[in-house]
Write a protein that holds these residues in place. Structure first.
Motif, mmCIF file in Angstrom:
data_model
loop_
_atom_site.group_PDB
_atom_site.id
_atom_site.type_symbol
_atom_site.label_atom_id
_atom_site.label_comp_id
_atom_site.label_asym_id
_atom_site.label_seq_id
_atom_site.Cartn_x
_atom_site.Cartn_y
_atom_site.Cartn_z
ATOM 1 N N GLY A 624 -0.931 9.342 -16.557
ATOM 2 C CA GLY A 624 -1.311 8.369 -17.577
ATOM 3 C C GLY A 624 -1.340 6.954 -17.062
ATOM 4 O O GLY A 624 -1.039 6.008 -17.797
ATOM 5 N N ASP A 625 -1.719 6.765 -15.800
ATOM 6 C CA ASP A 625 -1.705 5.452 -15.162
ATOM 7 C C ASP A 625 -2.485 4.419 -15.980
ATOM 8 O O ASP A 625 -3.637 4.647 -16.369
ATOM 9 N N ILE A 626 -1.845 3.278 -16.276
ATOM 10 C CA ILE A 626 -2.503 2.193 -17.011
ATOM 11 C C ILE A 626 -3.403 1.449 -16.042
ATOM 12 O O ILE A 626 -2.930 0.845 -15.082
ATOM 13 N N THR A 627 -4.691 1.504 -16.288
ATOM 14 C CA THR A 627 -5.644 0.916 -15.350
ATOM 15 C C THR A 627 -6.722 0.140 -16.097
ATOM 16 O O THR A 627 -6.962 0.357 -17.290
ATOM 17 N N ARG A 628 -7.384 -0.759 -15.389
ATOM 18 C CA ARG A 628 -8.405 -1.601 -15.997
ATOM 19 C C ARG A 628 -9.735 -0.856 -16.076
ATOM 20 O O ARG A 628 -10.097 -0.111 -15.171
ATOM 21 N N GLN A 687 -1.993 3.008 3.097
ATOM 22 C CA GLN A 687 -1.916 3.734 1.827
ATOM 23 C C GLN A 687 -3.228 4.457 1.515
ATOM 24 O O GLN A 687 -4.322 3.916 1.709
ATOM 25 N N TYR A 688 -3.068 5.698 1.044
ATOM 26 C CA TYR A 688 -4.223 6.453 0.538
ATOM 27 C C TYR A 688 -4.031 6.629 -0.958
ATOM 28 O O TYR A 688 -2.991 7.105 -1.424
ATOM 29 N N ARG A 689 -5.045 6.262 -1.729
ATOM 30 C CA ARG A 689 -4.938 6.244 -3.191
ATOM 31 C C ARG A 689 -6.019 7.133 -3.797
ATOM 32 O O ARG A 689 -7.195 7.044 -3.425
ATOM 33 N N LYS A 690 -5.618 7.981 -4.736
ATOM 34 C CA LYS A 690 -6.554 8.864 -5.424
ATOM 35 C C LYS A 690 -6.355 8.714 -6.929
ATOM 36 O O LYS A 690 -5.258 8.919 -7.450
ATOM 37 N N ILE A 691 -7.437 8.352 -7.626
ATOM 38 C CA ILE A 691 -7.390 8.110 -9.067
ATOM 39 C C ILE A 691 -8.280 9.126 -9.769
ATOM 40 O O ILE A 691 -9.445 9.318 -9.401
ATOM 41 N N ASN A 699 -17.027 10.569 -15.530
ATOM 42 C CA ASN A 699 -16.062 10.787 -14.461
ATOM 43 C C ASN A 699 -15.974 9.521 -13.602
ATOM 44 O O ASN A 699 -16.898 9.196 -12.867
ATOM 45 N N LEU A 700 -14.857 8.812 -13.722
ATOM 46 C CA LEU A 700 -14.669 7.561 -12.988
ATOM 47 C C LEU A 700 -13.657 7.727 -11.856
ATOM 48 O O LEU A 700 -13.096 6.745 -11.360
ATOM 49 N N TYR A 736 -3.432 -10.020 6.016
ATOM 50 C CA TYR A 736 -4.757 -9.431 5.781
ATOM 51 C C TYR A 736 -4.597 -8.217 4.875
ATOM 52 O O TYR A 736 -3.717 -7.374 5.090
ATOM 53 N N GLU A 737 -5.449 -8.130 3.853
ATOM 54 C CA GLU A 737 -5.478 -6.973 2.959
ATOM 55 C C GLU A 737 -6.891 -6.401 2.974
ATOM 56 O O GLU A 737 -7.865 -7.098 2.679
ATOM 57 N N SER A 738 -6.996 -5.135 3.309
ATOM 58 C CA SER A 738 -8.300 -4.480 3.376
ATOM 59 C C SER A 738 -8.823 -4.188 1.975
ATOM 60 O O SER A 738 -8.073 -4.284 0.990
ATOM 61 N N PRO A 739 -10.090 -3.810 1.826
ATOM 62 C CA PRO A 739 -10.594 -3.383 0.514
ATOM 63 C C PRO A 739 -9.773 -2.215 -0.023
ATOM 64 O O PRO A 739 -9.267 -1.388 0.738
ATOM 65 N N GLU A 740 -9.660 -2.143 -1.362
ATOM 66 C CA GLU A 740 -8.865 -1.095 -2.011
ATOM 67 C C GLU A 740 -9.642 -0.511 -3.186
ATOM 68 O O GLU A 740 -10.275 -1.259 -3.954
ATOM 69 N N VAL A 741 -9.604 0.797 -3.346
ATOM 70 C CA VAL A 741 -10.373 1.436 -4.410
ATOM 71 C C VAL A 741 -9.742 1.177 -5.769
ATOM 72 O O VAL A 741 -8.524 1.047 -5.908
ATOM 73 N N ILE A 742 -10.596 1.073 -6.801
ATOM 74 C CA ILE A 742 -10.212 1.026 -8.205
ATOM 75 C C ILE A 742 -11.111 2.015 -8.929
ATOM 76 O O ILE A 742 -12.088 2.506 -8.348
ATOM 77 N N PRO A 743 -10.825 2.370 -10.196
ATOM 78 C CA PRO A 743 -11.604 3.425 -10.851
ATOM 79 C C PRO A 743 -13.112 3.220 -10.830
ATOM 80 O O PRO A 743 -13.860 4.179 -10.708
ATOM 81 N N GLN A 744 -13.600 1.982 -10.937
ATOM 82 C CA GLN A 744 -15.040 1.752 -11.033
ATOM 83 C C GLN A 744 -15.605 0.995 -9.839
ATOM 84 O O GLN A 744 -16.697 0.464 -9.913
ATOM 85 N N GLY A 745 -14.859 0.948 -8.756
ATOM 86 C CA GLY A 745 -15.364 0.223 -7.597
ATOM 87 C C GLY A 745 -14.275 -0.012 -6.580
ATOM 88 O O GLY A 745 -13.518 0.893 -6.242
#
Length: 841
Positions: A624-628, A687-691, A699-700, A736-745
């Motif tokens: 139930g992750d609260i996400t934008r 870090q590897y992230r899967k949403i 399906n986002l 330095y922070e690399s690009p990071e995935v979010i639900p829509q981009g």
């Protein structure tokens, strides 16, 4: 919860009964004596005196105002010894030669303590602390070593801490998750930019908190520890900062310790300004094809002012009972003048019209925090109970004028200008009641328990008015008046033990929570209650387990697990619509539910001469992750917002509960002295992230790899014979922070470098000069890319611009200062006794 409370009381009384029974079986006696200054022969107050046997402390206390100490009912042993310690004086360690058969009481005599050589004039020089102290359960960052943060706020401090990142809006993340912010171990309504950096002693990072801490700490805990000097006499520091753009600040920390009281006060003023900017490039789609283009460019001239005052005292009732009372007051005022230029293009990228939007915003707030803490230490070493009451109250006001004008390509008016006036007021309060108890069992085991109640109430009134051509005002539908109340009840118990080289801690926390919100003018209610029913009791249980093994000299491994909860805040729940950005409006979601996280970590820690290494492998599973979530506004929503200076192609940003989110990461921190005077602290977080997310049958889901690297380097110039270069320290921090995935981009990469130089001067290093540059290459910005069926948007924002700051600090103090004197002698003093020190006469 009632059972846990009864358990706490049961352990309390059983422990005391056991201790009393043990003491009654032993021969006891009274020991007394006096501690004096070797130079003045006057009695010294608040000197630590302890009676030891091997590695255990039999008794301990601070000397009275005339230097006397006395221990009653001390269990007699033939291998006892006395240890006397005081800040600024040499340590005394003497054996106590007694004959048990003759014991009733014993006068240990007078002890003359000599001043340490490093105590020069009125300033006490203490041992140098490392920048970062790494332990198996937490990391402690010494803020005094953060040169780049001098004269700034807690936000500047966070940028210098490994594993912590700060975006351009001041939002802090710990391993790419939002942590809970504590001040002195307790929740606060203050934001990090409202806490002066010069008032912070250290920052503690707890990546996977145990059951002892709030369950609402899914992203870990960042605990800000405020300075509070307890040295005898009067001590303090003062500083003044100036810089660009429009940087001005001042700070005063003052402490007075005498008799049974320790009084502290600090005051701070901080002002900063600058021109921030942002850009947005969007493609609006229909049926998967680009229908039109939209570009927006913003310039924001802002000024921020903070004022804070903190004061209080510690009252040492006796050796075992202490009361602390403190008050914190913070006021702030923000001024934002923004101008946006807009471009509207057709599907062939031909300009069709333009727009200009100006907004003038004034925002102010007041925060007050009162704290009462009582601590009782039992005669048994390590056994204590503490109770505290924490009350915070705040209010805010906001006034914004917005003007939107549209033009054809030839400069003529495209539509009538839209004028809007927004006005808002809010108030909130928080009350925390907490009791904690700990009791050692044997040499290695310990039980801890506690209860806690947290309550907050919030009221907000927001009104938006359309201003007509002749100045008449019409109230708009997006106006709202809401209130909410939140209550969290908690109890916990933990048990820890050590067997040879293996240690463990098991704990369980119970938390029930209730959130009731209401839109008064719309008669709409929202909120949640956890657990909703008894069959959902798992929603209220939060276990934790820590297993630690010593595998070598200063070398440990640890495996730990905890279950946590993250509850949506009122901004995420409140259906209020924020129109400050006409093309990126925001709204809360009353249907949000709390998220639950299972966190697992494996840590390896190695201390060695000249360095320290801490490696962690972590896994977090969040349900139930609260996400934008973002989407273009519908025609119905635009109609509701008509005449509110909102663009018809605006994006509505809100929050949803995703199905799940999984994070698997590696966090490596290394602290090493690589050469004389040169220390580096590199930190790497992979870090590897899967949403997994589904909204309205869309399906986002998204997944991807990201990484962060931070390097903190400190160098102290070794030039003792050079007036110009001696006592100079340099600090350079790059991230330095690399690009990071979010639900829509994805979030775009970001990077920055900070630099600072510090020089100590004047006699005994009382004066300090600091020069710092925030964002040395002017690169710090936050960007994101959204790619959906309805739009593609590439944007970035800059709220922090490069700044320069010069700070001068001065230390002062006197251990002989006294407010209470009679005839040149401290109040409560008496004539020196004739008994000579042990071993003399």
């Amino acid at each position: 919860m009632k059972q846990l409370f009864l358990l706490l009381l049961t352990v309390f009384f059983i422990g005391n009964t056991f201790i009393n029974a043990q003491n009654n079986q032993r021969l006891t006696a009274r020991f007394y004596g006096k501690v004096m200054d070797a130079n003045s022969n006057k009695g010294l107050e608040f000197v630590s005196v302890q009676i030891h046997i091997k590695d255990s402390v039999l008794a301990g206390m601070f000397t009275r105002s005339n230097g006397d100490f006395s221990f009653d009912n001390v269990a007699v042993n033939d291998s006892m010894f006395l240890i006397i310690t005081a800040i600024g004086y040499k340590k005394i360690e003497r054996p106590i030669n007694v004959k048990i058969s003759e014991m009733n009481e014993m006068d240990l005599g007078n002890f003359s303590v000599e001043i340490e050589q490093q105590v020069l004039a009125n300033v006490t020089v203490v041992a140098t602390q490392p920048v970062l102290e790494m332990g198996i359960d937490r990391r402690v960052f010494n803020v005094e070593k953060s040169i780049t943060a001098t004269g700034g706020t807690a936000i500047d401090v966070m940028r210098n801490i490994p594993s912590v990142s700060v975006d351009v809006e001041g939002n802090v993340q710990l391993r790419n998750s939002s942590p809970q912010i504590f001040v002195d171990g307790r929740p606060t309504i203050l934001t990090l930019d409202q806490i002066p950096a010069d008032n912070i002693e250290k920052v503690e990072l707890i990546t996977n908190p145990s059951a002892k801490f709030d369950a609402a700490s899914t992203g870990g805990i960042i605990n800000v520890v405020i300075k509070k000097n307890k040295r005898i006499g009067i001590n303090g520091t003062t500083s003044l900062s100036v810089g660009s753009p429009r940087v001005l600040g001042g700070n005063l920390n003052l402490n007075l310790r005498e008799g049974k009281f320790n009084v502290f006060v600090s005051a701070n003023y901080n002002k900063s300004g600058g021109n921030a900017d942002s850009k947005t490039f969007r493609q609006n789609k229909k049926n998967g094809l680009v229908d039109n283009y939209f570009n927006q460019y913003s310039q924001n001239d802002r000024t921020r002012k903070f004022k804070s005052l903190r004061y209080g005292f510690d009252f040492f009732i006796d050796n075992r009972n202490t009361i602390t009372i403190s008050q914190n007051i913070v006021n702030g005022r923000f001024l934002n003048n923004e101008e946006q230029s807009q471009e509207y293009l057709n599907s062939s990228k031909v300009l069709t019209r333009t727009g200009i939007r100006t907004s003038d915003e004034t925002f102010g707030f007041k925060r007050n925090n009162s704290q009462f803490i009582f601590t009782h230490k039992f005669s048994k070493t390590g056994q204590q109970i503490s109770a505290d009451v924490n009350y915070s109250k705040g209010s805010g006001d906001n006034l914004t004028y917005i003007l939107n004008s549209y033009f054809n390509t030839n400069g003529t008016s495209y539509a009538d200008p839209s004028k809007v006036r927004n006005v808002g007021d809010n108030s909130n309060d928080q009350l925390t009641l907490q009791v904690d108890y700990q009791n050692p069992i044997g040499d290695n085991a310990k039980i801890e328990a506690g209860i806690r109640r947290y309550n907050q109430n919030n009221t907000s009134i927001f009104n938006a008015y359309r201003i007509g051509q002749i100045g008449e005002e019409t109230k708009l539908p997006l106006s709202n008046y809401y209130t909410f109340g939140e209550v969290v009840n908690a109890a916990y118990v933990t048990f820890s033990n050590k067997i040879d080289k293996f240690a463990y801690q098991a704990g369980l926390r119970v938390e029930t929570s209730n959130f009731d919100g209401e839109l008064i003018d719309k008669a709409q209610k929202f909120g949640y209650s956890y657990p909703e029913k008894i069959k959902n009791i798992w929603d209220a249980l939060f276990p934790s387990l820590y297993l630690t093994k010593t595998i070598g000299d200063q070398e440990d491994i640890q495996l730990n697990y905890s279950r946590r909860i993250r509850r949506p805040n009122f901004w995420q729940l409140n259906p209020f619509i924020d129109i400050n950005d006409p093309v990126n409006i925001r709204q809360g979601n009353p249907a949000l539910r709390p998220e639950f996280t299972n966190s697992l970590e494996f840590n390896y820690n190695k201390n060695y001469t000249g360095g320290n290494f801490l490696g962690a492998i972590y896994y977090r599973n969040t349900l139930g992750d609260i996400t934008r979530y973002s989407d273009t506004i519908t025609a119905e929503q635009f109609q509701q917002l008509n005449n509110a200076a909102v663009d018809p192609n605006a994006i509505l940003n809100t929050y949803i509960n995703s199905i799940s989110q999984n994070r698997l990461g590696i966090d490596l921190t290394w602290q090493q002295t690589v050469a004389k005077g040169l220390e580096i602290i590199p930190n790497l977080n992979l870090q590897y992230r899967k949403i997994k997310t589904d909204v309205a049958n869309q399906n986002l889901s998204n997944e991807g790899f990201s990484w962060e690297f931070k390097l903190i380097s400190n160098y102290k110039i070794d030039a003792p014979n050079s007036w110009l270069f001696k006592n100079i320290g340099l600090q350079l921090t790059g991230e330095y922070e690399s690009p990071e995935v979010i639900p829509q981009g994805r979030r775009k990469e970001q990077y920055s470098v900070d630099f600072a130089m510090k020089k100590d001067f004047l006699k005994d290093k009382k004066g300090t000069f600091t020069f710092s540059i925030n964002d040395l290459f002017n690169t710090r910005r936050f960007g994101s890319i959204y790619d959906t069926d309805n739009f593609y948007q590439d944007s970035y924002r800059r709220w922090n611009v490069r700044s320069f700051r010069i700070t001068f600090s001065y230390k002062f103090g006197s251990s002989n200062f006294s407010l209470f004197k009679r005839g040149g002698r401290p109040e409560g003093g008496d004539s020196d006794r004739d008994t000579p020190p042990v071993g003399e006469g």
